[in-house]
Design an enzyme around this catalytic site. Sequence first.
Site, PDB file in Angstrom:
ATOM      1  N   VAL A 194      40.855  31.719  47.460  1.00  0.00           N
ATOM      2  CA  VAL A 194      39.547  31.225  47.035  1.00  0.00           C
ATOM      3  C   VAL A 194      38.942  32.189  46.012  1.00  0.00           C
ATOM      4  O   VAL A 194      38.753  33.369  46.285  1.00  0.00           O
ATOM      5  CB  VAL A 194      38.597  31.064  48.237  1.00  0.00           C
ATOM      6  CG1 VAL A 194      37.230  30.565  47.765  1.00  0.00           C
ATOM      7  CG2 VAL A 194      39.188  30.096  49.254  1.00  0.00           C
ATOM      8  N   LYS A 195      38.649  31.652  44.847  1.00  0.00           N
ATOM      9  CA  LYS A 195      38.115  32.443  43.738  1.00  0.00           C
ATOM     10  C   LYS A 195      36.586  32.388  43.775  1.00  0.00           C
ATOM     11  O   LYS A 195      35.994  31.307  43.700  1.00  0.00           O
ATOM     12  CB  LYS A 195      38.652  31.870  42.422  1.00  0.00           C
ATOM     13  CG  LYS A 195      38.663  32.818  41.248  1.00  0.00           C
ATOM     14  CD  LYS A 195      39.414  32.152  40.098  1.00  0.00           C
ATOM     15  CE  LYS A 195      39.517  33.063  38.892  1.00  0.00           C
ATOM     16  NZ  LYS A 195      40.206  32.362  37.782  1.00  0.00           N
ATOM     17  N   VAL A 196      35.976  33.556  43.899  1.00  0.00           N
ATOM     18  CA  VAL A 196      34.535  33.653  44.133  1.00  0.00           C
ATOM     19  C   VAL A 196      33.900  34.527  43.047  1.00  0.00           C
ATOM     20  O   VAL A 196      34.436  35.584  42.720  1.00  0.00           O
ATOM     21  CB  VAL A 196      34.257  34.280  45.523  1.00  0.00           C
ATOM     22  CG1 VAL A 196      32.774  34.386  45.787  1.00  0.00           C
ATOM     23  CG2 VAL A 196      34.945  33.470  46.620  1.00  0.00           C
ATOM     24  N   ALA A 231      41.932  29.162  43.381  1.00  0.00           N
ATOM     25  CA  ALA A 231      41.130  27.945  43.190  1.00  0.00           C
ATOM     26  C   ALA A 231      39.661  28.343  43.279  1.00  0.00           C
ATOM     27  O   ALA A 231      39.233  28.922  44.280  1.00  0.00           O
ATOM     28  CB  ALA A 231      41.477  26.912  44.243  1.00  0.00           C
TER      29      ALA A 231
END
Length: 218
Positions: free
Chosen positions: A86-88, A60
């Site tokens: 968590v996509k950063v 996400a």
Amino acid sequence: MKFFIDTANLEHIKEAESLGILDGVTTNPTLMAKEGIKGQNNILKHYVTICEMVNGPVSAEVISTDFDGMVAEGNNLAALHPNIVVKVPMIKDGIKAIKYFTDNGIKTNCTLVFSAAQAILAAKAGATMVSPFIGRIDDGNWDGVQLIEQIVHIYGIYGFPTEVLAASIRSSLHIVKCAEAGADIATCPLSSILGLFKHPLTDIGLEQFLADYKKVNG
């Protein structure tokens, strides 16, 4: 190699899951918009729905580009479901955020990676996964699969646990080439996954088997 599906389309996820080979899902704001998912509350609910469909990581993506914003978003996303990763983005504050998430037990996917140098930074910060965009690299007349090979080689030398997730896959051949290059994960549209089934000799052989059976058994 693990198979992720790169989509926010629930029907595509359901079909991929039914094959018994799906290991996770990746999404991004573009894919959400493509499915008409609008508004932060609806997006968050959609992530939860996806997590309940798949027994594996669901990436996400944060949309902030500053450290404080990414940390706040990432904490909220991670709290939605244990499957959330968590996509950063691969930017300076993104690396800082990945280090923060790593120190706090939150899994991360470093996205928009286009060089081995960037992949080294992501691994040093403790990223769970790194996503080289091989299709976009190919679009620029460079070799995306070669980058996968390079990152896999470097990670192997230094024992980085970060998984190499081949992203921006455009074809079934891309999947095979990434498997040859040692990618830990390939994230693909449903069409590329289904394309792996196809071979003309399989169709010809099955047609012949059925025809021979009919001759014998009527």
